[in-house]
Design a protein around this motif. Structure first.
Motif, mmCIF file in Angstrom:
data_model
loop_
_atom_site.group_PDB
_atom_site.id
_atom_site.type_symbol
_atom_site.label_atom_id
_atom_site.label_comp_id
_atom_site.label_asym_id
_atom_site.label_seq_id
_atom_site.Cartn_x
_atom_site.Cartn_y
_atom_site.Cartn_z
ATOM 1 N N GLU A 35 0.735 -1.290 -0.031
ATOM 2 C CA GLU A 35 -0.119 -0.114 0.054
ATOM 3 C C GLU A 35 0.715 1.256 0.140
ATOM 4 O O GLU A 35 0.533 2.089 -0.751
ATOM 5 C CB GLU A 35 -1.029 -0.070 1.227
ATOM 6 C CG GLU A 35 -1.797 1.280 1.411
ATOM 7 C CD GLU A 35 -3.319 1.003 1.793
ATOM 8 O OE1 GLU A 35 -4.001 1.971 1.909
ATOM 9 O OE2 GLU A 35 -3.638 -0.072 1.754
ATOM 10 N N TRP A 36 1.996 1.196 0.763
ATOM 11 C CA TRP A 36 2.686 2.387 1.021
ATOM 12 C C TRP A 36 3.795 2.598 -0.497
ATOM 13 O O TRP A 36 3.987 3.557 -0.563
ATOM 14 C CB TRP A 36 3.484 2.579 2.067
ATOM 15 C CG TRP A 36 2.663 2.833 3.492
ATOM 16 C CD1 TRP A 36 1.988 1.791 4.197
ATOM 17 C CD2 TRP A 36 2.437 3.926 3.786
ATOM 18 N NE1 TRP A 36 1.272 2.562 5.253
ATOM 19 C CE2 TRP A 36 1.490 3.635 4.904
ATOM 20 C CE3 TRP A 36 2.744 5.298 3.364
ATOM 21 C CZ2 TRP A 36 0.959 4.974 5.483
ATOM 22 C CZ3 TRP A 36 2.057 6.334 3.980
ATOM 23 C CH2 TRP A 36 1.190 6.157 5.244
ATOM 24 N N TYR A 37 3.935 1.560 -1.057
ATOM 25 C CA TYR A 37 4.718 1.657 -2.471
ATOM 26 C C TYR A 37 3.737 2.640 -3.021
ATOM 27 O O TYR A 37 4.254 3.528 -3.906
ATOM 28 C CB TYR A 37 4.836 0.376 -2.996
ATOM 29 C CG TYR A 37 5.083 0.499 -4.720
ATOM 30 C CD1 TYR A 37 6.481 0.646 -4.909
ATOM 31 C CD2 TYR A 37 4.049 0.499 -5.527
ATOM 32 C CE1 TYR A 37 6.781 0.980 -6.405
ATOM 33 C CE2 TYR A 37 4.377 0.531 -6.907
ATOM 34 C CZ TYR A 37 5.960 0.852 -7.285
ATOM 35 O OH TYR A 37 6.062 0.932 -8.579
ATOM 36 N N ASP A 38 2.266 2.395 -3.361
ATOM 37 C CA ASP A 38 1.615 3.113 -4.204
ATOM 38 C C ASP A 38 1.630 4.571 -3.797
ATOM 39 O O ASP A 38 1.572 5.411 -4.475
ATOM 40 C CB ASP A 38 0.058 2.475 -4.074
ATOM 41 C CG ASP A 38 -0.098 1.242 -4.839
ATOM 42 O OD1 ASP A 38 0.814 0.799 -5.683
ATOM 43 O OD2 ASP A 38 -0.939 0.458 -4.533
ATOM 44 N N TRP A 39 1.627 4.738 -2.433
ATOM 45 C CA TRP A 39 1.413 6.253 -1.923
ATOM 46 C C TRP A 39 2.914 6.866 -2.082
ATOM 47 O O TRP A 39 2.742 7.995 -2.655
ATOM 48 C CB TRP A 39 1.184 6.022 -0.612
ATOM 49 C CG TRP A 39 1.164 7.416 0.493
ATOM 50 C CD1 TRP A 39 2.406 7.937 1.038
ATOM 51 C CD2 TRP A 39 0.074 8.646 0.381
ATOM 52 N NE1 TRP A 39 1.820 9.159 1.574
ATOM 53 C CE2 TRP A 39 0.768 9.632 0.879
ATOM 54 C CE3 TRP A 39 -1.211 8.592 -0.376
ATOM 55 C CZ2 TRP A 39 -0.195 10.721 1.118
ATOM 56 C CZ3 TRP A 39 -1.708 9.619 -0.144
ATOM 57 C CH2 TRP A 39 -1.229 10.709 0.705
ATOM 58 N N TYR A 40 3.871 6.369 -2.065
ATOM 59 C CA TYR A 40 5.247 7.095 -2.041
ATOM 60 C C TYR A 40 5.623 7.211 -3.494
ATOM 61 O O TYR A 40 6.554 7.970 -3.713
ATOM 62 C CB TYR A 40 6.140 6.273 -0.981
ATOM 63 C CG TYR A 40 6.115 6.675 0.567
ATOM 64 C CD1 TYR A 40 6.245 7.956 0.809
ATOM 65 C CD2 TYR A 40 5.880 5.590 1.094
ATOM 66 C CE1 TYR A 40 6.119 8.487 2.005
ATOM 67 C CE2 TYR A 40 5.625 5.867 2.486
ATOM 68 C CZ TYR A 40 5.666 7.419 2.890
ATOM 69 O OH TYR A 40 5.695 7.862 4.103
ATOM 70 N N ALA A 41 5.091 6.385 -4.393
ATOM 71 C CA ALA A 41 5.892 6.316 -5.846
ATOM 72 C C ALA A 41 5.377 7.971 -6.217
ATOM 73 O O ALA A 41 6.250 8.273 -7.246
ATOM 74 C CB ALA A 41 4.966 5.499 -6.587
#
Length: 458
Positions: A35-41
């Motif tokens: 989930e945080w990959y999507d946010w920080y990308a």
């Protein structure tokens, strides 16, 4: 089974077998990382797609980047809504239900970013689509922290809440690391023109696919809400920040009644304010050092874009390795020593550290890693400290709203404020902004009672 029982208990695993702590840890952490990959990308790739979505104005090359970071901040202002709504889902329907919903929302929003049209092709529709996608991501992330924090801490055994809570930021950092690493890899393989045309889209499309994997992993998680309610509640009078009086205890409310949307705020206003004070300095320092620092080096020191992503990736590896060590230390010596060391360290060192950033690779790497050591004093224990403030009945929503509101005000605006200071001709003010807010949180930490060795309130 009586209908008076909470719905989470009706769906609890059958039998007396307790869920494996390691399995629970993996279910929360892996899904959280995706989930945080999507946010920080978004933040790592902003420098590549800013010109595609926002037009330049008056020849100022910083306008598209400022606009992109403004949308980054807008997403943060949906986080309090997500923390409140998804936190209520976690308190009413169970932690697992909320975790499933948040990752579905994040995957859909990441796909929408990947498909965002260019300004040249569709005009104002391009930024509108990006804003909608970012709002959905904000809703998802706000609920993610509330649900995963409570899930992790409630899954921990005695004397291990600090260790388990540290995996909130281990998994968050792994998501950042994956986003940063993906950006660095694409930047190394593609030309700058290719990155601006389609490379950044590939990264978001990959995030949407990873969300499906995270959804599958989370399907094996076991509910913790019914377990948290299975014991008699302990009086909250000993809670952090001078918890509620006996008249305010959750025991006075029949458990058959689902908690209201604003029950955490209404019944525990002091604890809600305490969450804000705990979070303010920590979230600003966190987003400055883990998200904005590569861009800060680019706009203030002329640092190479590709090299800044590489430095960010290396420092995030170092940061992830520190978290469990910080969590274990907090279980031994308590939460307060780590929090105080973090806040005082940044209050004193934020200005000199940021002034040491130059266009040299080693300079940025050392500054970022030094900040990561100090930052661990906050990140390794934040989830545990927040969860130890509220009882299980309103824990997710009680944490989610004040935490996400504070992150929106201070963390989500960090890239925009830093870039704005640069555009206004006062880049030296941003380090002082970080130092002052950490000093304020230091004062809050001094007032906290130590909760490391107390039983988690049911």
């Amino acid at each position: 089974m009586s209908r008076a029982q909470p719905i989470a208990e009706e769906r609890a695993p059958s039998g007396d077998r307790s869920p494996s702590p390691l399995r629970q840890l993996a279910a929360a952490s892996i899904g959280n990382a995706v989930e945080w990959y999507d946010w920080y990308a978004y933040s790592f790739l902003a420098v590549y797609f800013a010109d595609q979505v926002f037009p330049k104005e008056a020849g100022n090359s910083l306008v598209p980047l400022l606009s992109t970071f403004a949308v980054f901040a807008v997403g943060f202002f949906m986080r309090p809504v997500g923390g409140l709504v998804m936190g209520a889902v976690a308190d009413r329907r169970g932690r697992r239900a909320a975790l499933t919903l948040t990752i579905l929302l994040m995957g859909g929003a990441s796909l929408l970013v990947a498909l965002t049209p260019t300004y040249a092709a569709t005009g104002v529709l391009a930024p509108v689509v990006l804003v909608i996608a970012r709002l959905v991501q904000g809703l998802s992330v706000g609920g993610e922290f509330a649900a995963s924090t409570t899930f992790l801490v409630e899954s921990a055994g005695p004397g291990r809440r600090g260790l388990f809570s540290s995996f909130q930021y281990v998994s968050t950092t792994l998501g950042q690391l994956l986003a940063s690493g993906t950006g660095a890899l694409l930047a190394g393989l593609l030309t700058e023109r290719q990155m601006g045309q389609w490379g950044w889209r590939a990264a978001f499309l990959g995030g949407a696919l990873l969300s499906l994997i995270g959804l599958w992993i989370r399907s094996g998680a076991q509910e913790t809400l019914s377990a948290a309610h299975s014991s008699s509640p302990t009086p909250p009078s000993a809670r952090a920040g001078g918890a509620a009086s006996t008249a305010e205890t959750p025991a006075a409310v029949p458990r058959a009644d689902r908690p209201g949307l604003f029950e955490g705020l209404r019944r525990y206003p002091r604890q809600s304010l305490l969450i804000c004070g705990i979070t303010a300095g920590g979230t600003l320092a966190y987003y400055t050092w883990t998200t904005y620092l590569p861009t800060y080096a680019q706009v203030n020191a002329g640092f190479d874009k590709g090299d800044s992503l590489t430095v960010g990736t290396l420092s995030l590896v170092f940061f992830a390795l520190l978290q469990p060590l910080g969590g274990m230390l907090a279980d031994r010596i308590g939460r307060k020593p780590l929090l105080l060391a973090f806040a005082l360290g940044f209050a004193v060192l934020a200005v000199p550290l940021l002034h040491l950033v130059t266009d040299a690779f080693l300079s940025l790497l050392l500054v970022q890693c030094a900040g990561m050591v100090l930052l661990t004093g906050y990140t390794a224990v934040a989830a545990a400290v927040n969860a130890e403030v509220f009882p299980a009945r309103v824990r997710a929503a009680g944490i989610g709203f004040p935490y996400s509101l504070t992150v929106a005000l201070f963390g989500g605006t960090a890239p925009y404020v830093g870039t704005w200071f640069k555009q206004a001709g006062h880049p030296d003010l941003f380090p002082w902004y970080v130092a002052v807010l950490c000093l304020i949180s230091f004062g809050v930490y001094l007032t906290l009672p130590e909760t490391a060795h107390r039983e988690l309130e049911k």
